[in-house]
Design an enzyme around this catalytic site. Structure first.
Site, PDB file in Angstrom:
ATOM      1  CD  GLU A  34      -3.381   0.991   2.369  1.00 28.22           C
ATOM      2  OE1 GLU A  34      -2.336   0.345   3.426  1.00 28.22           O
ATOM      3  OE2 GLU A  34      -3.112   2.173   2.829  1.00 28.22           O
ATOM      4  CG  ASP A  61      -8.544   1.540   3.296  1.00 23.70           C
ATOM      5  OD1 ASP A  61      -8.481   0.309   4.295  1.00 23.70           O
ATOM      6  OD2 ASP A  61      -7.772   2.993   3.268  1.00 23.70           O
ATOM      7  CG  ASN A  63      -4.695   5.128   1.179  1.00 17.09           C
ATOM      8  OD1 ASN A  63      -5.713   4.035   1.628  1.00 17.09           O
ATOM      9  ND2 ASN A  63      -3.877   4.876   1.074  1.00 17.09           N
ATOM     10  CD  GLU A  83      -5.962   0.659   0.556  1.00 18.99           C
ATOM     11  OE1 GLU A  83      -6.354   1.206   1.490  1.00 18.99           O
ATOM     12  OE2 GLU A  83      -4.786   0.045   0.541  1.00 18.99           O
ATOM     13  CD  GLU A  90      -5.730  -1.218   7.228  1.00 20.75           C
ATOM     14  OE1 GLU A  90      -4.742  -1.628   6.801  1.00 20.75           O
ATOM     15  OE2 GLU A  90      -7.291  -0.792   6.249  1.00 20.75           O
TER      16      GLU A  90
HETATM   17  P1  C2E Z   1      -5.164   3.764   6.061  1.00 21.77           P
HETATM   18  O1  C2E Z   1      -5.533   4.120   4.915  1.00 21.77           O
HETATM   19  O2  C2E Z   1      -6.519   2.791   6.576  1.00 21.77           O
HETATM   20  O3  C2E Z   1      -3.834   3.121   6.305  1.00 21.77           O
HETATM   21  C1  C2E Z   1      -2.724   2.150   6.815  1.00 21.77           C
HETATM   22  C2  C2E Z   1      -2.245   3.352   8.036  1.00 21.77           C
HETATM   23  O4  C2E Z   1      -2.435   2.009   9.815  1.00 21.77           O
HETATM   24  C3  C2E Z   1      -1.124   3.426   7.727  1.00 21.77           C
HETATM   25  O5  C2E Z   1      -0.830   4.863   8.493  1.00 21.77           O
HETATM   26  C4  C2E Z   1      -0.017   2.460   8.368  1.00 21.77           C
HETATM   27  O6  C2E Z   1       1.287   2.541   8.711  1.00 21.77           O
HETATM   28  C5  C2E Z   1      -0.999   1.959   9.513  1.00 21.77           C
HETATM   29  N1  C2E Z   1      -0.214   0.895  10.583  1.00 21.77           N
HETATM   30  C6  C2E Z   1      -0.550  -0.551   9.433  1.00 21.77           C
HETATM   31  N2  C2E Z   1       0.379  -1.708   9.922  1.00 21.77           N
HETATM   32  C7  C2E Z   1       0.081  -0.825  11.397  1.00 21.77           C
HETATM   33  C8  C2E Z   1      -0.163  -2.466  12.407  1.00 21.77           C
HETATM   34  O7  C2E Z   1      -0.001  -2.785  12.185  1.00 21.77           O
HETATM   35  N3  C2E Z   1      -0.159  -1.683  14.143  1.00 21.77           N
HETATM   36  C9  C2E Z   1      -0.725   0.252  13.477  1.00 21.77           C
HETATM   37  N4  C2E Z   1      -1.527   0.369  14.905  1.00 21.77           N
HETATM   38  N5  C2E Z   1      -1.231   0.281  12.359  1.00 21.77           N
HETATM   39  C10 C2E Z   1      -0.396   0.052  11.668  1.00 21.77           C
HETATM   40  P2  C2E Z   1       0.076   5.778   8.165  1.00 21.77           P
HETATM   41  O8  C2E Z   1       0.768   5.901   6.866  1.00 21.77           O
HETATM   42  O9  C2E Z   1      -0.265   6.519   9.178  1.00 21.77           O
HETATM   43  O10 C2E Z   1      -1.811   6.377   7.661  1.00 21.77           O
HETATM   44  C11 C2E Z   1      -2.564   6.579   8.133  1.00 21.77           C
HETATM   45  C12 C2E Z   1      -3.974   7.443   7.171  1.00 21.77           C
HETATM   46  O11 C2E Z   1      -3.206   8.508   6.510  1.00 21.77           O
HETATM   47  C13 C2E Z   1      -4.127   6.015   6.349  1.00 21.77           C
HETATM   48  O12 C2E Z   1      -5.040   5.221   6.776  1.00 21.77           O
HETATM   49  C14 C2E Z   1      -4.829   6.913   5.166  1.00 21.77           C
HETATM   50  O13 C2E Z   1      -6.149   7.186   5.036  1.00 21.77           O
HETATM   51  C15 C2E Z   1      -4.184   8.389   5.411  1.00 21.77           C
HETATM   52  N6  C2E Z   1      -3.032   8.160   3.937  1.00 21.77           N
HETATM   53  C16 C2E Z   1      -1.975   7.879   3.789  1.00 21.77           C
HETATM   54  N7  C2E Z   1      -1.380   8.359   3.033  1.00 21.77           N
HETATM   55  C17 C2E Z   1      -2.280   8.479   1.963  1.00 21.77           C
HETATM   56  C18 C2E Z   1      -2.705   9.287   0.855  1.00 21.77           C
HETATM   57  O14 C2E Z   1      -1.509   8.711  -0.171  1.00 21.77           O
HETATM   58  N8  C2E Z   1      -4.000   9.979   0.211  1.00 21.77           N
HETATM   59  C19 C2E Z   1      -4.730   9.867   0.817  1.00 21.77           C
HETATM   60  N9  C2E Z   1      -6.162  10.026   0.717  1.00 21.77           N
HETATM   61  N10 C2E Z   1      -4.580   9.425   2.209  1.00 21.77           N
HETATM   62  C20 C2E Z   1      -3.750   8.538   2.998  1.00 21.77           C
HETATM   63 CA    CA Z   2      -5.765   2.950   3.285  1.00 19.18          CA
HETATM   64 CA    CA Z   3      -7.195   1.409   6.236  1.00 15.28          CA
END
Ligand code: C2E
Ligand code: CA
Ligand code: CA
Length: 761
Positions: A544, A664, A602, A634, A721
């Site tokens: 992802e 998602d 995303n 997603e 996830e």
């Molecule tokens: P998401 O799409 O649900 O992405 C998954 C989030 O869960 C990611 O946080 C990831 O680092 C985190 N994660 C993965 N495995 C684990 C785990 O085992 N435990 C825990 N506690 N967390 C885990 P991240 O990278 O901080 O992203 C947070 C949110 O930000 C994403 O949730 C998504 O909603 C948004 N996001 C990130 N990148 C983009 C993007 O390029 N575009 C958009 N529109 N939203 C983004």
């Molecule tokens: Ca996602």
């Molecule tokens: Ca997610």
């Protein structure tokens, strides 16, 4: 004597010629008739000049012919002039023909005199030692005189009738000319009857011509003008008072005498009365205008006083005049207009613009007073309108306005309040007067009843304390109060929230990162991290793409710090487009290098507002020449559920174009499992984090198992996830889940790191 008169005649001829030319140049309607009349005086004078100067009988006789025929010409011209000057027509057309015929007959009979000798003959005499020919009049000459006298007399009668019939002030212009004609006539008669040989009456005749020229074309009857101005002044809607050089009132129009209640000739009293009512009329400047309000038993009247001088010479004034206008009606109309433009029609409160204006005028940052601004808004007002109708909604707004008025009536200091827009109101007041309890008790919740309808209104308030010294405009004050208000959201326990430094720094933060975004994208500070997605064997099948901001000052920022900000202001679309492009670039490179991983991207709900997402992404895969299946889409569950129909269409479009669509954050929103049936997604992503929150673990496990079973039945693949432990991984595998993502396997990492990680997995 003959010589003297001859000189006078010659001068008269010159003057008459000049007058004729001047009259011709004049642009007045009467000028043609005047020019003709004046020029007609020339031949008789010229005839007499010949008679006077010659000792030759033939010349003298010719002189007499010119003289007599010239007189006929004068009569002819006089008729034309009179008709125009007195504006009269022939009472009957035949009369005109008759008069002109008689004149013509007279001229003809005079011309026949050399043959028949019936009109006159000349007689030699000695005058001043030289020969002079005078005439002996006969019947023809008598006829000539009768004709000319009759016409002359008729013209005089026309003038007299005109004088009698016209208004006195107009009669003057006729009287003067009549007077000149009578004098000329008497002089001529004197000459005829006294039988003096030299016709000195010619001087009088020429004078008539010159007088007519002057009075008809140049004379401005001052009295007439005076009267006209006076009557105009009487008709004016203003009360007018005229003062002489000493400031004593010498005349006032009817409105004026009525205003100060004096008799017509008591003008001298006017000034004293005026000053009693309107204050002193003496000013430093000579001309001035002022507005004066006068309280009467019928209420306040509004007057405009204007003093003007009447200049006499460059340094002196002849006097002055004062106009007093009762402006009450216009004043009240203007006040109403101003009121309407500054007050809201429904609630009678200030409009937003006026409210802000008043605050800006009142608020002085350098004063010692601390102020307070309160912003409030009715909870669910749209629902009130929808359910109870707009009329009831209006009643709610009016009730709020009344509540505000009661509330502020208790304050000692002035307080400004208004309706900002719709169901939003604001109050600005000194902080010292503000009592939270009073506000909450009065405004936060109350019942509105109108007819058979009744509803509990709930109001949330945002307050901003403005410590003195803060440079801030009304609009910003209100923004801050609104921000405090927004922080309450749908909390039913909290009624009022205060703007604080945290909110302020949050706003500053939002503004700061928003202004840096486009530059950050250009400089590649915004970049994708890839988090591996593995299968049951723990092997990477894809990743992802998660955004990171490598900020030059702050360092690596996780999306939690900026994604929500940009989702709020719509700038997330910029980030997403960049991320999608990066993903496609990587996929294109992998394709070349023979790496078979997919990348999930995303999509934010806001993206749909700003672009045709399907088109945008399709264009990208075309541009990079990659297979759509390698780019997984997603979309969060909440987006799909809020606009199901539209989402189904979008999902189908993506699938038709060959993309794999994932739902998602399944389970984080209020999705019903039922809806899942309708959403034609290929994969659902279940968040372990969400399940862990449930109280009992075995319950979570049950739910998870059910979801997995159901997706299996529906033919939808599932991905879990947030997998953090080996136990979770083992359990999920046993439950039939095939795809996993989580810290247990790897955290999100730079693209090159992912490539190494994947090759080893
Ligand atoms: P998401 O799409 O649900 O992405 C998954 C989030 O869960 C990611 O946080 C990831 O680092 C985190 N994660 C993965 N495995 C684990 C785990 O085992 N435990 C825990 N506690 N967390 C885990 P991240 O990278 O901080 O992203 C947070 C949110 O930000 C994403 O949730 C998504 O909603 C948004 N996001 C990130 N990148 C983009 C993007 O390029 N575009 C958009 N529109 N939203 C983004
Ligand atoms: Ca996602
Ligand atoms: Ca997610």
């Amino acid at each position: 004597m003959r010589i003297r008169v001859a000189i006078i005649f010659s001068i008269l001829i010159i003057i008459l010629t000049v007058c004729t030319l001047l009259a011709k140049r004049s642009r007045k309607a009467i000028s043609g008739a005047v020019a003709f009349l004046v020029s007609s005086f020339i031949p008789p004078v010229f005839g007499n000049l010949i008679i006077l100067c010659t000792g030759n009988e033939l010349f003298a006789t010719v002189g007499y012919y010119i003289y007599f025929l010239g007189m006929d010409l004068i009569m002819f011209a006089l008729i034309g002039f009179t008709a125009k000057y007195c504006n009269v027509k022939w009472p009957h057309k035949l009369l005109g023909i008759f008069v002109y015929s008689i004149l013509a007959i007279d001229a003809v009979q005079l011309l026949l005199n050399p043959i028949f000798g019936h009109a006159f003959e000349t007689e030699q005499m000695q005058m001043e030692f030289a020969v002079y020919y005078r005439i002996i009049a006969k019947a023809g000459q008598a006829f000539h005189r009768i004709v000319d006298y009759s016409i002359f007399g008729a013209v005089i009668i026309v003038f007299i009738v005109k004088i009698i019939k016209s208004v006195r002030i107009y009669a003057e212009r006729y009287v003067i000319i009549l007077f000149a004609m009578i004098c000329g006539g008497i002089w001529e008669s004197f000459y005829i009857f006294s039988k003096t040989p030299i016709d000195r009456a010619m001087i009088g005749f020429a004078a008539i011509g010159i007088l007519i020229f002057y009075f008809a074309l140049y004379y401005r009857p001052l009295r007439l003008l005076d009267r006209m101005l006076a009557s105009m002044a009487s008709e004016m809607p203003e009360a007018l008072f005229f003062f002489d050089m000493n400031g004593i009132c010498i005349w006032a129009n009817e409105k004026g005498t009525k205003l100060v209640e004096i008799e017509d000739n008591d003008y001298a009293l006017a000034k004293g009365i005026l000053e009693k009512t309107f204050g002193s009329l003496e000013r430093e400047e000579e001309e001035w205008t002022t507005n004066v309000d006068v309280d009467t038993i019928f209420g306040t009247r509004h007057y405009i006083l204007e003093m003007n001088t009447v200049p006499y010479s460059e340094t002196k004034n002849a006097g002055s005049f004062l106009s007093v206008r009762d402006n009450t009606v216009e004043y009240l109309a203007l006040q109403r207009q101003i009121y309407n433009s500054t007050h809201d029609a429904l609630t009678d409160l200030f409009t937003r613009e006026h409210f802000f204006d008043c605050i800006d005028k009142t608020y002085r940052p350098n004063s010692d007073t601390d102020y307070m601004v309160i912003y409030f808004n009715v909870n669910n007002f749209k629902m009130i309108n929808d359910v109870f109708g707009n009329t009831f909604g209006d009643c709610v707004l009016k009730a709020i306005a009344d509540k505000i008025r009661t509330l502020v009536s208790d304050f000692e200091a002035d307080c400004i309040y208004g309706r900002i827009v719709g169901d939003t109101f604001g109050i600005f007041m000194p902080e010292a007067e503000f009592e939270e309890k009073k506000f909450v008790d009065t405004l936060a919740h109350f019942r509105v009843t109108a007819g058979s309808r009744s509803h509990n209104v709930l109001i949330h308030m945002g307050a901003y304390r403005i410590p003195h010294g803060t440079e801030v405009e009304a609009a910003t004050m209100m923004d801050r109060a609104r921000m405090a208000f927004s922080s309450i959201k749908d909390n039913y326990q909290v009624f009022i929230s205060y703007y604080d430094e945290e909110m302020r720094s949050k706003v500053l933060w939002d503004q700061s990162i928003s202004s840096q975004l486009s530059n950050a994208i250009k400089k590649k500070q915004i970049l994708p991290y890839l988090q591996p997605i593995v299968n049951n064997d723990g092997k990477a099948v894809g990743a992802e793409a998660l955004v990171r901001w490598n900020h030059p000052e702050i360092g690596f920022m996780s999306p939690g710090l900026f994604v929500p900000v940009f989702e709020k202001n719509g700038m997330i679309a910029e980030i997403d487009k960049h991320m999608w492009r990066c993903a496609c670039e990587t996929l294109a490179r992998w394709k070349k290098e023979g790496k078979d991983y997919f990348i999930s991207i995303n999509i934010s709900p806001k993206d749909f507002y700003f672009m045709d997402v399907v088109q945008e992404i399709t264009n990208l895969v075309d541009e990079f020449g990659i297979e759509p299946v390698k780019l997984r889409i997603e979309i969060t569950e909440t987006v799909m559920m809020t606009n199901a129909e539209n989402s189904i269409a979008i999902i189908k479009k993506f699938q038709d174009a060959g993309f794999v669509v994932e739902m998602d954050d399944f389970g984080s929103g209020y999705s019903s499992l039922n809806m899942l049936k309708e959403m034609p997604v290929d994969i659902i992503k279940i968040d372990m984090g969400f399940l862990e929150k449930s109280e009992a673990e075995d319950r979570s496990v049950k739910i998870l198992r059910n979801i997995l079973n159901m997706t299996y039945d529906l033919g939808i693949e599932s991905l879990t996830e947030g997998v953090e432990t080996a136990e979770q991984y083992k359990m999920l595998s046993e439950m039939g889940c095939h795809l996993f993502q989580g810290y247990h396997f790897a955290k999100p990492m730079p693209v090159e790191d992912f490539e190494k990680w994947a090759s080893k997995s």
